[in-house]
Each structure stands twice: as structure tokens, then as C-alpha cells.
Design an enzyme around this catalytic site. Structure first.
Site, PDB file in Angstrom:
ATOM      1  N   ASP A   1       2.119  -5.969   2.859  1.00  0.00           N
ATOM      2  CA  ASP A   1       3.083  -6.173   3.951  1.00  0.00           C
ATOM      3  C   ASP A   1       3.800  -7.508   3.875  1.00  0.00           C
ATOM      4  O   ASP A   1       4.193  -8.071   4.906  1.00  0.00           O
ATOM      5  CB  ASP A   1       2.375  -6.043   5.319  1.00  0.00           C
ATOM      6  CG  ASP A   1       1.730  -4.689   5.504  1.00  0.00           C
ATOM      7  OD1 ASP A   1       2.236  -3.713   4.930  1.00  0.00           O
ATOM      8  OD2 ASP A   1       0.717  -4.609   6.226  1.00  0.00           O
TER       9      ASP A   1
ATOM     10  N   LYS B   1       7.864  -6.678   0.801  1.00  0.00           N
ATOM     11  CA  LYS B   1       8.278  -6.200  -0.527  1.00  0.00           C
ATOM     12  C   LYS B   1       9.484  -5.257  -0.418  1.00  0.00           C
ATOM     13  O   LYS B   1      10.420  -5.352  -1.198  1.00  0.00           O
ATOM     14  CB  LYS B   1       7.114  -5.464  -1.210  1.00  0.00           C
ATOM     15  CG  LYS B   1       5.902  -6.341  -1.462  1.00  0.00           C
ATOM     16  CD  LYS B   1       4.766  -5.552  -2.086  1.00  0.00           C
ATOM     17  CE  LYS B   1       4.166  -4.511  -1.159  1.00  0.00           C
ATOM     18  NZ  LYS B   1       3.502  -5.060   0.032  1.00  0.00           N
TER      19      LYS B   1
ATOM     20  N   GLY C   1       3.638   1.108   3.314  1.00  0.00           N
ATOM     21  CA  GLY C   1       4.685   1.263   4.327  1.00  0.00           C
ATOM     22  C   GLY C   1       5.672   0.146   4.083  1.00  0.00           C
ATOM     23  O   GLY C   1       5.388  -1.006   4.375  1.00  0.00           O
ATOM     24  N   HIS C   2       6.800   0.478   3.477  1.00  0.00           N
ATOM     25  CA  HIS C   2       7.783  -0.539   3.105  1.00  0.00           C
ATOM     26  C   HIS C   2       9.000  -0.414   4.017  1.00  0.00           C
ATOM     27  O   HIS C   2       9.680   0.612   4.014  1.00  0.00           O
ATOM     28  CB  HIS C   2       8.183  -0.387   1.634  1.00  0.00           C
ATOM     29  CG  HIS C   2       7.043  -0.653   0.692  1.00  0.00           C
ATOM     30  ND1 HIS C   2       7.138  -0.544  -0.669  1.00  0.00           N
ATOM     31  CD2 HIS C   2       5.763  -1.045   0.930  1.00  0.00           C
ATOM     32  CE1 HIS C   2       5.967  -0.850  -1.222  1.00  0.00           C
ATOM     33  NE2 HIS C   2       5.123  -1.144  -0.263  1.00  0.00           N
ATOM     34  N   THR C   3       9.250  -1.459   4.779  1.00  0.00           N
ATOM     35  CA  THR C   3      10.334  -1.418   5.765  1.00  0.00           C
ATOM     36  C   THR C   3      11.620  -1.952   5.148  1.00  0.00           C
ATOM     37  O   THR C   3      11.629  -3.028   4.555  1.00  0.00           O
ATOM     38  CB  THR C   3       9.979  -2.296   6.979  1.00  0.00           C
ATOM     39  OG1 THR C   3       8.638  -2.004   7.357  1.00  0.00           O
ATOM     40  CG2 THR C   3      10.924  -2.054   8.142  1.00  0.00           C
TER      41      THR C   3
ATOM     42  N   GLN D   1       1.003  -2.494  -1.762  1.00  0.00           N
ATOM     43  CA  GLN D   1      -0.148  -3.324  -1.346  1.00  0.00           C
ATOM     44  C   GLN D   1       0.056  -4.766  -1.843  1.00  0.00           C
ATOM     45  O   GLN D   1       1.189  -5.186  -2.010  1.00  0.00           O
ATOM     46  CB  GLN D   1      -1.485  -2.750  -1.843  1.00  0.00           C
ATOM     47  CG  GLN D   1      -1.885  -1.438  -1.163  1.00  0.00           C
ATOM     48  CD  GLN D   1      -1.194  -0.214  -1.714  1.00  0.00           C
ATOM     49  OE1 GLN D   1      -1.209   0.036  -2.903  1.00  0.00           O
ATOM     50  NE2 GLN D   1      -0.582   0.576  -0.846  1.00  0.00           N
TER      51      GLN D   1
ATOM     52  N   THR E   1       2.512   1.456   8.502  1.00  0.00           N
ATOM     53  CA  THR E   1       1.955   2.781   8.226  1.00  0.00           C
ATOM     54  C   THR E   1       1.073   3.245   9.370  1.00  0.00           C
ATOM     55  O   THR E   1       1.123   4.392   9.792  1.00  0.00           O
ATOM     56  CB  THR E   1       1.159   2.763   6.896  1.00  0.00           C
ATOM     57  OG1 THR E   1       2.084   2.477   5.845  1.00  0.00           O
ATOM     58  CG2 THR E   1       0.492   4.100   6.602  1.00  0.00           C
TER      59      THR E   1
HETATM   60  P1  GDP Z   1       5.976  -4.409   2.731  1.00  0.00           P
HETATM   61  O1  GDP Z   1       4.861  -3.436   2.875  1.00  0.00           O
HETATM   62  O2  GDP Z   1       5.613  -5.561   1.851  1.00  0.00           O
HETATM   63  O3  GDP Z   1       7.273  -3.775   2.317  1.00  0.00           O
HETATM   64  O4  GDP Z   1       6.203  -5.037   4.184  1.00  0.00           O
HETATM   65  P2  GDP Z   1       6.244  -4.232   5.582  1.00  0.00           P
HETATM   66  O5  GDP Z   1       7.528  -3.529   5.676  1.00  0.00           O
HETATM   67  O6  GDP Z   1       4.997  -3.474   5.788  1.00  0.00           O
HETATM   68  O7  GDP Z   1       6.152  -5.444   6.593  1.00  0.00           O
HETATM   69  C1  GDP Z   1       7.055  -6.486   6.568  1.00  0.00           C
HETATM   70  C2  GDP Z   1       7.712  -6.603   7.946  1.00  0.00           C
HETATM   71  O8  GDP Z   1       8.428  -7.804   8.018  1.00  0.00           O
HETATM   72  C3  GDP Z   1       8.745  -5.508   8.218  1.00  0.00           C
HETATM   73  O9  GDP Z   1       8.778  -5.249   9.589  1.00  0.00           O
HETATM   74  C4  GDP Z   1      10.047  -6.145   7.751  1.00  0.00           C
HETATM   75  O10 GDP Z   1      11.198  -5.589   8.368  1.00  0.00           O
HETATM   76  C5  GDP Z   1       9.819  -7.552   8.192  1.00  0.00           C
HETATM   77  N1  GDP Z   1      10.475  -8.600   7.428  1.00  0.00           N
HETATM   78  C6  GDP Z   1      10.588  -8.763   6.088  1.00  0.00           C
HETATM   79  N2  GDP Z   1      11.121  -9.963   5.793  1.00  0.00           N
HETATM   80  C7  GDP Z   1      11.342 -10.570   6.991  1.00  0.00           C
HETATM   81  C8  GDP Z   1      11.856 -11.849   7.366  1.00  0.00           C
HETATM   82  O11 GDP Z   1      12.188 -12.687   6.542  1.00  0.00           O
HETATM   83  N3  GDP Z   1      11.896 -12.114   8.703  1.00  0.00           N
HETATM   84  C9  GDP Z   1      11.548 -11.213   9.658  1.00  0.00           C
HETATM   85  N4  GDP Z   1      11.665 -11.544  10.938  1.00  0.00           N
HETATM   86  N5  GDP Z   1      11.040 -10.024   9.331  1.00  0.00           N
HETATM   87  C10 GDP Z   1      10.937  -9.715   8.019  1.00  0.00           C
HETATM   88  P1  IMO Z   2       2.033  -2.078   1.634  1.00  0.00           P
HETATM   89  O1  IMO Z   2       2.525  -1.483   0.346  1.00  0.00           O
HETATM   90  C1  IMO Z   2      -1.325  -3.653   3.892  1.00  0.00           C
HETATM   91  C2  IMO Z   2      -5.240  -1.870   3.162  1.00  0.00           C
HETATM   92  C3  IMO Z   2      -5.863  -1.105   4.300  1.00  0.00           C
HETATM   93  C4  IMO Z   2      -7.324  -1.362   4.013  1.00  0.00           C
HETATM   94  C5  IMO Z   2      -7.387  -1.322   2.484  1.00  0.00           C
HETATM   95  C6  IMO Z   2      -7.804   0.014   1.899  1.00  0.00           C
HETATM   96  O2  IMO Z   2       2.774  -1.624   2.827  1.00  0.00           O
HETATM   97  O3  IMO Z   2       1.913  -3.559   1.519  1.00  0.00           O
HETATM   98  P2  IMO Z   2      -6.560   2.355   1.614  1.00  0.00           P
HETATM   99  O4  IMO Z   2      -5.947   3.261   2.634  1.00  0.00           O
HETATM  100  O5  IMO Z   2      -5.602   1.889   0.583  1.00  0.00           O
HETATM  101  O6  IMO Z   2      -7.816   2.895   1.021  1.00  0.00           O
HETATM  102  O7  IMO Z   2      -7.021   1.056   2.465  1.00  0.00           O
HETATM  103  O8  IMO Z   2      -6.087  -1.635   2.043  1.00  0.00           O
HETATM  104  N1  IMO Z   2      -3.871  -1.420   2.774  1.00  0.00           N
HETATM  105  C7  IMO Z   2      -2.758  -2.093   3.068  1.00  0.00           C
HETATM  106  N2  IMO Z   2      -2.580  -3.205   3.804  1.00  0.00           N
HETATM  107  N3  IMO Z   2      -0.273  -3.073   3.283  1.00  0.00           N
HETATM  108  C8  IMO Z   2      -0.432  -1.977   2.522  1.00  0.00           C
HETATM  109  O9  IMO Z   2       0.557  -1.450   1.788  1.00  0.00           O
HETATM  110  C9  IMO Z   2      -1.725  -1.414   2.425  1.00  0.00           C
HETATM  111  N4  IMO Z   2      -2.236  -0.336   1.779  1.00  0.00           N
HETATM  112  C10 IMO Z   2      -3.557  -0.375   1.991  1.00  0.00           C
HETATM  113  O10 IMO Z   2      -5.463  -1.625   5.541  1.00  0.00           O
HETATM  114  O11 IMO Z   2      -7.668  -2.651   4.415  1.00  0.00           O
HETATM  115 MG    MG Z   3       3.767  -2.488   4.396  1.00  0.00          MG
END
Ligand code: GDP
Ligand code: IMO
Ligand code: MG
Length: 422
Positions: free
Chosen positions: A13, A16, A40-42, A223, A298
Site C-alpha cells: 500500500d 504503487k 488493491g492498487h488505487t 504487496q 482491498t
Molecule cells: P498500493 O497498493 O501500493 O497501490 O497503494 P493503495 O492504493 O493500497 O494505497 C495507497 C493510498 O494512498 C491510496 O488511497 C492512494 O490513492 C493514496 N495515495 C497515493 N499517493 C498519495 C499521495 O502522495 N498523497 C495522498 N494523499 N494519497 C496518496
Molecule cells: P498491495 O499490492 C498490504 C498482507 C495482509 C496480511 C499478509 C498476508 O495493495 O500493496 P495474504 O492475503 O496475502 O495471504 O495476506 O499480507 N497483504 C497486504 N498488505 N497491501 C497488499 O497489497 C497486501 N497483500 C497482502 O494484510 O498481513
Molecule cells: Mg494496496
């Protein structure tokens, strides 16, 4: 630069999806190579927010080809839902999305097993996303998994699926959990498989041909480094190699074809699920949750929060070969008078500059903090590095220096435009 790997440098998170979306401008193909719908990539495009689980974030740019590589575990039902979600939003992935025939599949019984095993672990649970990831990779390693290519032969697929259901139900019973309905499982899986047939391809060959035609590839890690099955905080990890090597094995593209590795880290640290997190800090958590931020993309779970941990990111730079650091969520720290960075750990008289492997030792580690003056100015509207407050720039450069890499991107908001390049 032609081929780039992008990985998470913390516990997932890191932002990415957002950076991938930004970088897709310079790529022809975006490839997922490991993980599954646990990701879960936003990505925010204009006023619309997309959360992608299996489909590469590059799908949001019309001319980009997207590949789900052999190393991913694909939930066919989830993938069809994701395709339908995109279709509803006016994005048609057909012809642009290709799924490896060697990618293993995740079925409803893997999810049931995920839940049953977590329940059995009780207070030692991992806190998985319940997406069936561990059991599906388990079947792959056990050499009893089903691969995407098998859906091209419906008779054989149906027989193999029956065997899988039988085996899983025997395990579920042994664990004292409810078996899955064979009929409902078969129906839902076969229906999804039919829809996915046109997407199945030999993506290994496709990627090598594309490379010969000078196409640029961007690998979208899922991840983060410390969730890596080998390099993470085992057993509180996921079941794949989330580090740069995993992008090669999960796609069939060798390390010699990779030109750069981008590591994404937040300006602070977050983690969802159980496991150690030395720089966890309630002040940071209250601040970010108070802003309505840091809830899982996610599962919706509240993410644990803490200060930037240079020990972990330093290790991530080493294990991934990170050449370029992207620091996201600078804006999350905008209001603070003082910003702390964990520069080392201390357990008794011993100092650690890298993470100890033994979780018992790690549990005893206390962060050694260095303090930086905050900038106390909003950064979300800034678009150039030189326009950022001096203290924010100093903080960003300090993170790169402390972790042994170069700062290349600073993100000040979730939108594409809120990305500063250095
Ligand atoms: P990922 O799994 O690495 O793609 O990240 P996620 O999408 O799970 O979580 C990142 C969160 O931070 C999302 O809600 C994005 O929209 C948000 N985000 C990413 N970069 C920034 C930033 O520079 N500032 C803010 N406020 N939000 C960000
Ligand atoms: P993105 O790509 C954050 C964490 C789970 C748990 C551990 C194992 O959005 O960064 P799993 O379901 O993979 O067996 O869970 O890994 N986890 C993540 N945490 N971002 C993710 O993906 C994750 N995918 C798995 O919360 O601790
Ligand atoms: Mg994520």
C-alpha cells in the site's frame, strides 16, 4: 530506459498503483508478475477512483497492453468481476489484457481454506486478506494446482476441478470447517472460465516478442518487500516473492533485461494485518486516520501507522536493487511541527542497521529516532521540487540518503498530476 520494475519498499500500500499509472506514460506494456487479488492498487484518473486487484494499473491508459504473468494466482470469478467493472466505466480490456496460460488459479475453496486456516491459528493469525492466496500458492508448490491454460480444454478442466474440490473439502472437513458446495463451485468457476478464454495466452512468448520489437515493459509489483515470503517478516508475510526477483520468475523476463528498479515508499510507514512493525506510533495513526486516510483498499481494514522506518527501506533498496526511490504521501505529514525517522533499531546494547531475521529479536527492537523539523505548509498543490518547502525537500533527501538510493519521485496527493519528478 526501457524495462522498469516497480516494487513496494515497505509492507504494501505504498502508492504503487498511483506511481505505476504515472509511469505508464513511458511504457507500452504493464505486467503483474506475482500476488493475486490480495492487492488493491488505487488509481485516480480525473474524478474517478479505480481500485485494481488483478488487472495491471496500466489498463487505465488506452494504448497500453497489460499482462497478468505466470507468477500471479488468478481468481477467475474475481477477474471477471474486475473486467465487468472496467466495462461499466467505459474501458474495454479485450485485446489489451492477456493472462498467462501458466498462471495458477484461485477457486472458492482456496478462500474457504484461507479462512479455516486463519481461524485455526487463533491469536497467531496472519491477518490475511482472505483472498485464498496462501492455499492457491500452496497447491502450486504442491504440484496439484490448476493453471489458466487448462480452461482451454473444458473436459480436462472439469475433471481437474472436481479433483480439486474433493481434495479441498477433505481438508476443510479435517479442519472442522464447512465444505464448499461442489455444484455451486463448479457452476461459478466454469462460467467465469468461459468468459476468460479469449484472454489466455503464452505471455512469456508475447513479452519476449514485444521486447524484440523494442516495446518498453513496466512491472507492477504487488504487496511490499517485507511481505515477501523469503525476505519479509515471516510468517507474517504473503505467499509470493514480492521483491524484484519475483518479477523475473513471475514473467519469464530475465534480470539482464531490466534497466531500472523503482522502489515506492510512503513518507511514513503503514501495515495491515499482524506482524512486527517497530516504528508503529499512535500519534501518526491518530493523525492519518483523523484525516480519513489509511484504510485498506482491498479489505477496508484500518492500516497500522508509524514513522518512516529507514532500516526496512534500506534493506528494501539492497534486496531489490532499487535505483530510484518514489516517496508518496508527503502531504500526510504537512501539519506536523516535527517529523521523525527510525534510523536504526536497538535491542539492549546491540544496534541494528538492518532488520534481524529472528522475530523474537525483532520484537525486542526499539526504534532509534532522528528528528526533522516539519514544513507545516500544504504541499498538495505544488508541482515542482524547487517549490516544495525547504524542510520537506530536506526530509525527502534525508530519506534517500539514509536508505542508500536516489529520490526520483515525490508524491503530494493521490491524483496523477500530484506527482513531482526530480
Ligand atoms: P498500493 O497498493 O501500493 O497501490 O497503494 P493503495 O492504493 O493500497 O494505497 C495507497 C493510498 O494512498 C491510496 O488511497 C492512494 O490513492 C493514496 N495515495 C497515493 N499517493 C498519495 C499521495 O502522495 N498523497 C495522498 N494523499 N494519497 C496518496
Ligand atoms: P498491495 O499490492 C498490504 C498482507 C495482509 C496480511 C499478509 C498476508 O495493495 O500493496 P495474504 O492475503 O496475502 O495471504 O495476506 O499480507 N497483504 C497486504 N498488505 N497491501 C497488499 O497489497 C497486501 N497483500 C497482502 O494484510 O498481513
Ligand atoms: Mg494496496
Amino acid at each position: 530506459m526501457s524495462n522498469t520494475i516497480l516494487v513496494g519498499a515497505q509492507w504494501g500500500d505504498e502508492g504503487k498503483g498511483k506511481i505505476i499509472d504515472f509511469m505508464t506514460e513511458q511504457a507500452d506494456i504493464v505486467v503483474r508478475a506475482q500476488g493475486g487479488a490480495n492487492a488493491g492498487h488505487t488509481v485516480i484518473v480525473g474524478k474517478t477512483q479505480y481500485i485494481l486487484h488483478l488487472i495491471p494499473s496500466g489498463i487505465l491508459r488506452k494504448r497500453t497492453t497489460c499482462v497478468i504473468g505466470n507468477g500471479v494466482v488468478v481468481d477467475p470469478i474475481g477477474l471477471v468481476e474486475e473486467i465487468d467493472g472496467l466495462l461499466k466505466a467505459g474501458i474495454n480490456p479485450k485485446g489489451r489484457l492477456h493472462v498467462s496460460d501458466a498462471a495458477h488459479m484461485v477457486f472458492p475453496y482456496h478462500k474457504a481454506l484461507d479462512a479455516a486456516r486463519e481461524a485455526l491459528k487463533g491469536k497467531n493469525k496472519i491477518g490475511t486478506t482472505m483472498r485464498g492466496i496462501g492455499p492457491a500458492y500452496g497447491d502450486k508448490i504442491d504440484r496439484v494446482g490448476l493453471r489458466m491454460g487448462s480452461i482451454l480444454n473444458p473436459k480436462r478442466f472439469s475433471e481437474q476441478l472436481d479433483l480439486g474440490i474433493k481434495r479441498a473439502n477433505a481438508m476443510l472437513k479435517a479442519l472442522g470447517a464447512k465444505p464448499v458446495s461442489a455444484k455451486a463451485t463448479r457452476e461459478s468457476v466454469i462460467k467465469a472460465a468461459r468468459r476468460l478464454k479469449p484472454y489466455v495466452a503464452n505471455t512469456f512468448q508475447m513479452l519476449h516478442e514485444a521486447s524484440a520489437a523494442k516495446k518498453r515493459m513496466l512491472f507492477e509489483g504487488a504487496q511490499g518487500t517485507f511481505l515477501d515470503i523469503d525476505h519479509g517478516t515471516y510468517p507474517y508475510v504473503t505467499s509470493s516473492n514480492t521483491t524484484s526477483g519475483g518479477m523475473c520468475t513471475g514473467s519469464g523476463i530475465p534480470p539482464t533485461m531490466i534497466d531500472r528498479v523503482v522502489g515506492v515508499a510512503k513518507a511514513y510507514t503503514t501495515r495491515v494485518g499482524e506482524g512486527p512493525m517497530p516504528s508503529e506510533d499512535i500519534v501518526v495513526g491518530d493523525l492519518l486516520h483523523g484525516m480519513g486516510r489509511e484504510y485498506g483498499a482491498t479489505t477496508g481494514r484500518e492500516r497500522r501507522c508509524g514513522w518512516f522506518d529507514a532500516v526496512t527501506v534500506r534493506q528494501a533498496v539492497m534486496v531489490n536493487g532499487i535505483t530510484d526511490l518514489a516517496v508518496t504521501n508527503f502531504d500526510g505529514l504537512d501539519t506536523l511541527p516535527e517529523v521523525k525517522v527510525c534510523v536504526a533499531y536497538r535491542a539492549g546494547s546491540k544496534r541494528f542497521d538492518l532488520q534481524p531475521t529472528d522475530l523474537d529479536v525483532l520484537a525486542k527492537c526499539k526504534p532509534v529516532y532522528e528528528s526533522f523539523p516539519g514544513w507545516q505548509k500544504p504541499t498538495d498543490k505544488i508541482r515542482n521540487w524547487k517549490d516544495l518547502p525547504l524542510n520537506a525537500r530536506r526530509y525527502g533527501q534525508a530519506l534517500a540518503k539514509l536508505t542508500g538510493t536516489k529520490l526520483r519521485f515525490a508524491s503530494v496527493g493521490p491524483a496523477r498530476s500530484q506527482t513531482i519528478t526530480l
